[in-house]
Write a protein that holds these residues in place. Sequence first.
Motif, short mmCIF file in Angstrom:
data_model
loop_
_atom_site.label_atom_id
_atom_site.label_comp_id
_atom_site.label_asym_id
_atom_site.label_seq_id
_atom_site.Cartn_x
_atom_site.Cartn_y
_atom_site.Cartn_z
N PRO A 1 54.73 -16.69 -17.02
CA PRO A 1 53.81 -17.84 -17.02
C PRO A 1 54.25 -18.97 -17.94
N LEU B 1 56.53 -20.92 -15.83
CA LEU B 1 55.78 -21.63 -14.80
C LEU B 1 55.02 -22.83 -15.37
N GLY C 1 57.58 -25.48 -16.04
CA GLY C 1 58.06 -26.00 -14.75
C GLY C 1 57.05 -26.94 -14.11
N CYS C 2 55.77 -26.62 -14.20
CA CYS C 2 54.75 -27.51 -13.65
C CYS C 2 54.68 -28.82 -14.40
N PRO D 1 48.36 -25.21 -13.12
CA PRO D 1 48.38 -24.11 -14.09
C PRO D 1 47.04 -23.50 -14.44
N ILE E 1 47.47 -20.18 -13.31
CA ILE E 1 48.32 -19.38 -14.19
C ILE E 1 47.53 -18.92 -15.41
#
Length: 82
Positions: A39, A42, A45-46, A69, A72
Amino acid sequence: MKTLIYACMAINVGAAVFLLFSIFSSGQDSAGKAMVFLPILLLLGCAVASYFLMNNGHETWALVTSGFPVIIIGYLAFISFT
């Protein structure tokens, strides 16, 4: 709209930094660290994707990507309570 996107990106990066510090300060085994490290990637990355989309004129998609997110963070809450 850009202010909202920047705020969401700041929250994403802040959550990633918090998770990074929590990995090293807790006594988790390697499997627990891996469940939290994905996470982190992620979230970062977002934030990068929404910044890229915003600079290319796709502000609506940048807002969607920066708000993604929430899923997430919900996943992290789920694995921490179960």
